[in-house]
Enzyme design. Sequence first.
Site, PDB file in Angstrom:
ATOM      1  N   LYS A   1       6.774   0.850   8.972  1.00  0.00           N
ATOM      2  CA  LYS A   1       5.679   0.905   8.022  1.00  0.00           C
ATOM      3  C   LYS A   1       4.394   1.229   8.792  1.00  0.00           C
ATOM      4  O   LYS A   1       4.355   1.098  10.007  1.00  0.00           O
ATOM      5  CB  LYS A   1       5.522  -0.423   7.270  1.00  0.00           C
ATOM      6  CG  LYS A   1       6.680  -0.703   6.331  1.00  0.00           C
ATOM      7  CD  LYS A   1       6.599  -2.070   5.674  1.00  0.00           C
ATOM      8  CE  LYS A   1       5.277  -2.378   5.042  1.00  0.00           C
ATOM      9  NZ  LYS A   1       4.839  -1.320   4.103  1.00  0.00           N
TER      10      LYS A   1
ATOM     11  N   GLU B   1      -0.353  -5.698   5.786  1.00  0.00           N
ATOM     12  CA  GLU B   1       0.969  -5.709   5.161  1.00  0.00           C
ATOM     13  C   GLU B   1       1.880  -6.729   5.836  1.00  0.00           C
ATOM     14  O   GLU B   1       2.604  -7.467   5.171  1.00  0.00           O
ATOM     15  CB  GLU B   1       1.588  -4.309   5.240  1.00  0.00           C
ATOM     16  CG  GLU B   1       0.903  -3.299   4.332  1.00  0.00           C
ATOM     17  CD  GLU B   1       1.361  -1.878   4.544  1.00  0.00           C
ATOM     18  OE1 GLU B   1       1.053  -1.028   3.686  1.00  0.00           O
ATOM     19  OE2 GLU B   1       2.028  -1.606   5.573  1.00  0.00           O
TER      20      GLU B   1
ATOM     21  N   THR C   1       0.836  -1.190   0.000  1.00  0.00           N
ATOM     22  CA  THR C   1       0.000   0.000   0.000  1.00  0.00           C
ATOM     23  C   THR C   1       0.874   1.244   0.000  1.00  0.00           C
ATOM     24  O   THR C   1       1.966   1.228   0.553  1.00  0.00           O
ATOM     25  CB  THR C   1      -0.876   0.025   1.269  1.00  0.00           C
ATOM     26  OG1 THR C   1      -1.605  -1.194   1.346  1.00  0.00           O
ATOM     27  CG2 THR C   1      -1.846   1.188   1.262  1.00  0.00           C
ATOM     28  N   GLY C   2       0.387   2.311  -0.620  1.00  0.00           N
ATOM     29  CA  GLY C   2       1.093   3.579  -0.526  1.00  0.00           C
ATOM     30  C   GLY C   2       1.410   4.186  -1.873  1.00  0.00           C
ATOM     31  O   GLY C   2       1.128   3.613  -2.935  1.00  0.00           O
TER      32      GLY C   2
ATOM     33  N   GLY D   1       0.222   4.605   6.215  1.00  0.00           N
ATOM     34  CA  GLY D   1      -1.085   4.532   5.565  1.00  0.00           C
ATOM     35  C   GLY D   1      -2.094   3.683   6.311  1.00  0.00           C
ATOM     36  O   GLY D   1      -3.185   3.397   5.797  1.00  0.00           O
TER      37      GLY D   1
ATOM     38  N   ASP E   1       6.241  -3.934  -1.519  1.00  0.00           N
ATOM     39  CA  ASP E   1       5.619  -2.898  -0.698  1.00  0.00           C
ATOM     40  C   ASP E   1       6.619  -1.776  -0.449  1.00  0.00           C
ATOM     41  O   ASP E   1       7.824  -1.950  -0.646  1.00  0.00           O
ATOM     42  CB  ASP E   1       5.147  -3.489   0.629  1.00  0.00           C
ATOM     43  CG  ASP E   1       4.097  -2.634   1.335  1.00  0.00           C
ATOM     44  OD1 ASP E   1       3.728  -1.568   0.807  1.00  0.00           O
ATOM     45  OD2 ASP E   1       3.643  -3.043   2.432  1.00  0.00           O
ATOM     46  N   GLY E   2       6.127  -0.632  -0.006  1.00  0.00           N
ATOM     47  CA  GLY E   2       6.975   0.492   0.332  1.00  0.00           C
ATOM     48  C   GLY E   2       7.313   0.506   1.811  1.00  0.00           C
ATOM     49  O   GLY E   2       7.121  -0.481   2.525  1.00  0.00           O
ATOM     50  N   ALA E   3       7.815   1.644   2.299  1.00  0.00           N
ATOM     51  CA  ALA E   3       8.143   1.812   3.712  1.00  0.00           C
ATOM     52  C   ALA E   3       8.215   3.294   4.028  1.00  0.00           C
ATOM     53  O   ALA E   3       8.392   4.130   3.145  1.00  0.00           O
ATOM     54  CB  ALA E   3       9.466   1.129   4.058  1.00  0.00           C
ATOM     55  N   ASP E   4       8.056   3.599   5.309  1.00  0.00           N
ATOM     56  CA  ASP E   4       8.208   4.975   5.774  1.00  0.00           C
ATOM     57  C   ASP E   4       9.645   5.266   6.177  1.00  0.00           C
ATOM     58  O   ASP E   4      10.100   6.400   6.080  1.00  0.00           O
ATOM     59  CB  ASP E   4       7.257   5.232   6.941  1.00  0.00           C
ATOM     60  CG  ASP E   4       5.807   5.045   6.528  1.00  0.00           C
ATOM     61  OD1 ASP E   4       5.358   5.761   5.615  1.00  0.00           O
ATOM     62  OD2 ASP E   4       5.137   4.156   7.085  1.00  0.00           O
TER      63      ASP E   4
END
Length: 212
Positions: free
Chosen positions: A93, A102, A27-28, A96, A80-83
């Site tokens: 993560k 996730e 997500t993101g 969102g 997936d993404g990451a913060d």
Amino acid sequence: MSSNEKRLAGEAALRYVEDGMIVGVGTGSTVAYFIDALADIKDRIQGVVSSSEQSTAQLARHGIPVLDLNATGPLALYVDGADECDPQRCLIKGGGAALTREKIVAEASAKFVCIIDSGKCVDVLGKFPLPIEVIPMARSLVGREVVKLGGQPVWRDGVVTDNGNWVIDVHGWRIADPVGLERQLNQIPGIVTVGLFARRRADVVLVGDRVL
């Protein structure tokens, strides 16, 4: 630069997608680029397992089949993404609010490819507040326990996760031992998921189109 790196990372992740795969999708904003790129090869894959309603809606717009993890069994790939991402590929993560699903899809996948821009790379995790998904009735309890551990909990008021829970964002931590803190927080009743992806960290991190 950030949006260009996100697009490059999303497109670069396609190199890990093989014919016939069922792909776990995160997500993101960076994942949104991956989904757009995946649409170009959707006829080569069986479908995807989605980690959020937001991603599911985008996948549906592209006509990409979304499958149930209970029916698919183990997955070969999760993107997936990451913060935040540290040099050991441990992640924060949950910005969102999709951290629980996730983490489930990451756990079910043989390879976790994390796609980020260079602004997400840090030496030590914690500048980005650590999200924690909690059962609503446990919000205050969890907050008190977090304070004992030196954190500053802030309720993300008005946010309800896809699972019907709430999110606390913890400020003020410099997380030198992500695996240990993840383990410790998981013992607090009322916590559903911690946004530390350390025990099950990323296998590959793409910063733009280069491997970290």
